[in-house]
Design an enzyme around this catalytic site. Structure first.
Site, PDB file in Angstrom:
ATOM      1  N   GLU A  50       0.809  -1.227   0.000  1.00 28.06           N
ATOM      2  CA  GLU A  50       0.000   0.000   0.000  1.00 28.06           C
ATOM      3  C   GLU A  50       0.835   1.265   0.000  1.00 28.06           C
ATOM      4  O   GLU A  50       0.415   2.298  -0.521  1.00 28.06           O
ATOM      5  CB  GLU A  50      -0.967   0.019   1.186  1.00 28.06           C
ATOM      6  CG  GLU A  50      -2.128  -0.957   1.068  1.00 28.06           C
ATOM      7  CD  GLU A  50      -1.800  -2.352   1.579  1.00 28.06           C
ATOM      8  OE1 GLU A  50      -0.607  -2.620   1.894  1.00 28.06           O
ATOM      9  OE2 GLU A  50      -2.714  -3.183   1.681  1.00 28.06           O
ATOM     10  N   PHE A 112     -12.062  -6.810  13.688  1.00 29.06           N
ATOM     11  CA  PHE A 112     -10.958  -7.300  12.872  1.00 29.06           C
ATOM     12  C   PHE A 112     -10.564  -6.232  11.854  1.00 29.06           C
ATOM     13  O   PHE A 112     -11.410  -5.688  11.156  1.00 29.06           O
ATOM     14  CB  PHE A 112     -11.379  -8.591  12.159  1.00 29.06           C
ATOM     15  CG  PHE A 112     -10.321  -9.114  11.227  1.00 29.06           C
ATOM     16  CD1 PHE A 112      -9.086  -9.525  11.720  1.00 29.06           C
ATOM     17  CD2 PHE A 112     -10.551  -9.186   9.863  1.00 29.06           C
ATOM     18  CE1 PHE A 112      -8.106  -9.993  10.870  1.00 29.06           C
ATOM     19  CE2 PHE A 112      -9.569  -9.657   9.007  1.00 29.06           C
ATOM     20  CZ  PHE A 112      -8.342 -10.061   9.503  1.00 29.06           C
ATOM     21  N   GLN A 113      -9.298  -5.935  11.775  1.00 30.47           N
ATOM     22  CA  GLN A 113      -8.741  -4.923  10.865  1.00 30.47           C
ATOM     23  C   GLN A 113      -9.347  -3.543  11.058  1.00 30.47           C
ATOM     24  O   GLN A 113      -9.513  -2.799  10.104  1.00 30.47           O
ATOM     25  CB  GLN A 113      -8.855  -5.389   9.409  1.00 30.47           C
ATOM     26  CG  GLN A 113      -8.011  -6.641   9.172  1.00 30.47           C
ATOM     27  CD  GLN A 113      -7.795  -6.951   7.714  1.00 30.47           C
ATOM     28  OE1 GLN A 113      -8.643  -6.690   6.887  1.00 30.47           O
ATOM     29  NE2 GLN A 113      -6.639  -7.542   7.406  1.00 30.47           N
ATOM     30  N   LYS A 162     -17.591  -0.511   5.371  1.00 28.57           N
ATOM     31  CA  LYS A 162     -18.011  -1.538   4.424  1.00 28.57           C
ATOM     32  C   LYS A 162     -19.513  -1.473   4.147  1.00 28.57           C
ATOM     33  O   LYS A 162     -19.944  -1.598   2.998  1.00 28.57           O
ATOM     34  CB  LYS A 162     -17.620  -2.915   4.969  1.00 28.57           C
ATOM     35  CG  LYS A 162     -17.843  -4.028   3.966  1.00 28.57           C
ATOM     36  CD  LYS A 162     -17.182  -5.321   4.383  1.00 28.57           C
ATOM     37  CE  LYS A 162     -17.334  -6.345   3.253  1.00 28.57           C
ATOM     38  NZ  LYS A 162     -16.709  -7.628   3.567  1.00 28.57           N
ATOM     39  N   MET A 479      24.366   8.510   2.839  1.00 26.65           N
ATOM     40  CA  MET A 479      24.136   9.790   3.489  1.00 26.65           C
ATOM     41  C   MET A 479      24.338   9.678   4.994  1.00 26.65           C
ATOM     42  O   MET A 479      24.811  10.612   5.645  1.00 26.65           O
ATOM     43  CB  MET A 479      22.731  10.302   3.161  1.00 26.65           C
ATOM     44  CG  MET A 479      22.490  11.729   3.567  1.00 26.65           C
ATOM     45  SD  MET A 479      23.721  12.850   2.888  1.00 26.65           S
ATOM     46  CE  MET A 479      22.870  13.511   1.468  1.00 26.65           C
TER      47      MET A 479
HETATM   48  C1  LIG Z   1      12.309   5.419   5.475  1.00 26.46           C
HETATM   49  C2  LIG Z   1      13.593   6.076   5.832  1.00 26.46           C
HETATM   50  N1  LIG Z   1      14.376   5.521   6.783  1.00 26.46           N
HETATM   51  C3  LIG Z   1      15.557   6.106   7.112  1.00 26.46           C
HETATM   52  C4  LIG Z   1      15.963   7.246   6.489  1.00 26.46           C
HETATM   53  C5  LIG Z   1      17.282   7.898   6.873  1.00 26.46           C
HETATM   54  N2  LIG Z   1      18.230   7.871   5.739  1.00 26.46           N
HETATM   55  C6  LIG Z   1      18.398   8.948   4.942  1.00 26.46           C
HETATM   56  S1  LIG Z   1      19.461   8.650   3.697  1.00 26.46           S
HETATM   57  C7  LIG Z   1      19.738   7.075   4.222  1.00 26.46           C
HETATM   58  C8  LIG Z   1      20.677   6.178   3.479  1.00 26.46           C
HETATM   59  C9  LIG Z   1      20.227   5.889   2.095  1.00 26.46           C
HETATM   60  O1  LIG Z   1      21.087   4.940   1.531  1.00 26.46           O
HETATM   61  P1  LIG Z   1      21.034   4.627  -0.022  1.00 26.46           P
HETATM   62  O2  LIG Z   1      19.643   4.448  -0.459  1.00 26.46           O
HETATM   63  O3  LIG Z   1      21.959   3.515  -0.317  1.00 26.46           O
HETATM   64  O4  LIG Z   1      21.537   5.972  -0.684  1.00 26.46           O
HETATM   65  P2  LIG Z   1      22.976   6.693  -0.629  1.00 26.46           P
HETATM   66  O5  LIG Z   1      22.897   7.722   0.453  1.00 26.46           O
HETATM   67  O6  LIG Z   1      24.016   5.660  -0.346  1.00 26.46           O
HETATM   68  O7  LIG Z   1      23.089   7.306  -1.967  1.00 26.46           O
HETATM   69  C10 LIG Z   1      18.995   6.806   5.370  1.00 26.46           C
HETATM   70  C11 LIG Z   1      19.027   5.534   6.092  1.00 26.46           C
HETATM   71  C12 LIG Z   1      15.083   7.798   5.520  1.00 26.46           C
HETATM   72  N3  LIG Z   1      15.361   8.936   4.889  1.00 26.46           N
HETATM   73  N4  LIG Z   1      13.928   7.177   5.196  1.00 26.46           N
END
Ligand SMILES: Cc1ncc(C[n+]2csc(CCOP(=O)(O)OP(=O)(O)O)c2C)c(N)n1
Lengths: 570, 166
Positions: A50, A112-113, A162, A479
């Protein structure tokens, strides 16, 4: 004519001109799914989760400007959708989410749900409704579209129990609705606009700062005209990229945490700032105290009064529809006898060009050993003639895409700027591809982000979506690693990903084409080959430099001009 | 920072959920809330709410704007922007025995309070007034043992021709 609530729902959607709904079935929406089966106006796209349904509807809306529609069942259907809804909310994306609910007589009994959908989503929607009476369903759906698409847009959720979807009612779709409690402002105040024009013409060091509001308000042509008429420098926020052509010499690049040296310095040092559809958020102006240190007069145009003077006090607030305000501004400018101060402007441009001379986006382009992630984006721009729809996930790859893909048109850059949702890239690309089946759509992602909605590769197969996935694979939560290097003593706590899948095989197992690219000289040929496969989803797994970081960077809490320009500043 | 007390008056749709939107806004954005009262108006489709809050001028401006943004809110007035009247109702239950009974009654009279329930050991006093007046009464009760207080929170209205309606 008597119709069931489910049939009414579908009729209303057709009436609103909805061509696609993105959804996933379940108990509480079975009548609605039955109604979908029995009509052919609205096409349903079956996603695999979803969250992806909502992101797809979101991508559809961002690219096309028309409201996206998602359909989910009660309970876990809704809770899975929440991330998508919040993503759309923070970026003000017009969207209608229809959710099933347990029958009215069961509400409140921990059925439920059952979850309190209206309660759970309240803080992340523009508005939501629980429809308790089938007689009110059509009007409620009309209101939902009205609220979602007018004023500052946003997601609106309609929760349908529903039994309401089963009961019969007379069908009569209202042509329009009015709500005494909701009157979005349209025209900007002419007197304020006059003050703004005066201030703009008095400027010695002007700056125009445009954000996502310009794109949402379809005001890019007017903004471009204004910037060119005045001859002033223009910067875009992450959400605003493409609202002013990036290849234009008056464009000084994106500003903010990973903005260009010239954009951030111009922002800090200007004497008159025109902010259009942007909100001075923390990723844009850095430390607000530092920002205030340099005095400047600020004009702020926004459709949402609460965006004005929220983080930064402004001198001339103009609340209104951006198109109307810019039109009036251009009209007044044309009629004004004064013209911009040419000598002052020339000196200002000289200064800006000096800043530009730092070439803050340079990187090691001559490397033949290891793929620099920036070069992948530059190649992507070349191979797609700068004319693709680019969606992105969240992380370093997102910033490189924003910095190195020069967006010349609005609605081409689709990313989760406000919530920063990893997992957004692939499903939003699906929505874009449905909106523009014949256009090129690429998703720039990282090996971590892509795994958050990887299941959608299956949806891509089912609907033959020829999306091109550009995976900048650095084997790190890049990052996160970058911040750890800068602010946490280089301790890589849980930011390295072991046991990555073989993405080529993974793509193949879903029925797609997969490439792995290891060497810089293979980037371009691989891309040309991939983009030539017009009817296939292609997963391109680029093995990139693991140690590369995004520069410039304004570290958290620092001022806009306290930028790190490269690893030598560390 | 000057954290001034403000009384905000709202007209909102009398619909299930409108109250939680307002309450949710205050908690989500960490705004202060001292009291909140709400009830339907003479037009049963509309409710009137009074919120007492505090904050700097900037914060109050944001609160007003954010309230206006809620779809079910029809109008928002900051009563501090004009002359207005504020009233709050309080019920106080006190221990009233022996010679204290006379003293408590006298104090209640001075504050124009009414004793609305009596037992041989207890008075329940009803008092209306501004927030400050109710506080002052509680102070004036001195050594009297307060058993229970219930306060409604303030309701506010503009003076004279300053009328809040749609
Ligand atoms: C759902 C979610 N969880 C955690 C984060 C925190 N976060 C921001 S960037 C990142 C790393 C992303 O890694 P990747 O997709 O490999 O991209 P890169 O930075 O290596 O280009 C994280 C964990 C986020 N933005 N969104």
């Amino acid at each position: 004519m008597q119709l069931s609530g489910a049939e009414i729902t579908l009729r209303c959607l057709a009436e609103e001109g909805v061509d696609y709904i993105f959804g996933y079935p379940g108990g509480a929406v079975l009548y609605i799914y039955d109604a979908i089966f029995n009509q052919d106006k609205v096409k349903h796209i079956l996603v695999r989760h979803e969250q992806a349904a909502v992101h797809a509807a979101d991508g559809y809306a961002r690219a096309s400007g028309r409201p996206g529609v998602a359909l989910v069942t009660s309970g876990p259907g809704v809770t899975n959708a929440v991330t998508g809804i919040a993503t759309a909310f923070l970026d003000s994306i017009p969207m209608v989410i229809i959710s099933g609910q347990v029958p009215t007589r069961a509400i409140g009994l921990d059925a439920f749900q059952e979850v309190d959908t209206v309660g759970i989503t309240r803080p992340c929607v523009k508005h939501n409704f629980l429809v308790k009476d089938v007689a009110e369903l059509a009007t409620t759906i009309k209101k939902a579209f009205y609220v979602a698409t007018t004023g500052r847009p946003g997601p609106v959720l309609v929760d349908i129990p529903k039994d309401v979807s089963q009961q019969l009612a007379e069908y009569d779709y209202p042509k329009s609705v009015s709500m005494r409690s909701y009157n979005p402002v349209l025209k900007g105040h002419a007197g304020q606009i006059k003050k703004a024009v005066q201030m703009l013409l008095e400027a010695k060091r002007p700056m125009i700062y445009a954000g996502g509001g310009v794109i949402l308000g379809d005001a890019s042509p007017l903004l471009t005209k204004l910037v060119r008429t005045l001859g002033y420098p223009c910067t875009n926020t992450l959400m605003g990229l493409g609202c002013y052509p990036a290849s234009d010499p008056q464009f000084v690049g994106m500003l903010g945490m990973h903005g260009t040296y010239e954009a951030n310095l111009s922002m800090q040092n200007c004497d008159v700032l025109l902010a259009v559809g942007a909100r001075f958020d923390d990723r844009v102006i850095g430390n607000p105290e530092h920002f205030f240190q340099a005095g400047r007069r600020i004009i702020h145009i926004d459709i949402d009064p609460s965006s004005i003077s929220k983080r930064v006090k402004v001198d001339v607030p103009i609340v209104g529809n951006i198109t109307d305000v810019l039109e009036e501004m251009l009209r007044q400018l044309a009629a004004h006898e004064a013209k911009p101060d040419a000598p002052a402007l020339a000196a200002w441009w000289k200064q800006i060009d000096e800043w530009r001379g730092r070439d803050c986006l340079r990187y090691d382009r001559s490397n033949t050993e290891i793929i620099k992630p920036q070069s992948v984006i530059e190649q992507l721009w070349r191979v797609t003639d700068g004319d693709a729809y680019i969606t992105s996930d969240v992380g370093q790859h997102q910033m490189w895409a924003a910095q190195y893909y020069k967006f010349d048109k609005p609605r081409r850059w689709i990313n989760s700027g406000g919530l920063g949702t990893m997992g957004f890239g692939l499903p939003s690309a699906m929505g874009v591809q449905f909106a523009f089946p014949d256009d090129t759509v690429a998703c720039v992602t990282g090996e971590a982000s892509i795994q958050m909605c990887i299941q959608e590769l299956s949806t891509c197969k089912q609907y033959h979506l020829p999306i091109k996935i550009i995976n900048l694979n650095n084997r790190y939560l890049g990052m996160v690693r970058q911040w750890q290097e800068l602010q946490h003593g280089n301790r890589h706590s849980e930011s390295y990903m072991e046991a990555l899948p073989d993405f080529v095989k993974l793509a193949e197992s879903y029925g797609h084409v997969g490439f792995r690219i290891d060497r810089p000289q293979d980037i371009e040929p691989a891309m040309r080959e991939a983009f030539a496969l017009k009817d296939r989803t292609v997963f391109m797994d680029f093995q990139t430099d693991q140690s590369e970081n995004v520069f410039p960077m304004v570290p958290g809490g620092k001022g806009l001009t306290e930028m790190l320009l490269g690893s030598e500043d560390l | 920072m000057n954290n001034n007390r403000h009384i905000l008056s709202l007209l909102l749709e009398n619909e299930a959920g409108a109250l939680s939107r307002v309450a949710g806004l205050f908690s989500a954005r960490a705004y202060n809330i001292e009291s909140l009262t709400v009830a339907p108006t003479e037009d049963p489709t509309m409710s009137r709410m009074t919120i007492v809050t505090s904050g700097s001028e900037d914060v109050i401006e944001q609160i007003t704007k954010q309230l206006n943004k809620l779809i079910e809110v029809v109008k928002v007035f900051d009563l501090n922007e004009g002359r207005h009247i504020e009233r709050e109702l309080m019920l106080v239950k006190v221990r009233a025995e022996g010679k204290d009974r006379e003293e408590i009654k006298r104090t209640a009279d001075i504050f124009r309070g009414r004793i609305i329930d009596v037992t041989d050991r207890i008075y329940t006093i009803e008092l209306t007034g501004t927030h400050d007046k109710l506080d002052a009464f509680l102070e004036a009760l001195g050594s009297t043992q307060i058993l229970e207080t219930v306060r409604t929170g303030a309701s506010g209205i503009g003076r004279g021709e300053w009328i809040l309606r749609v």
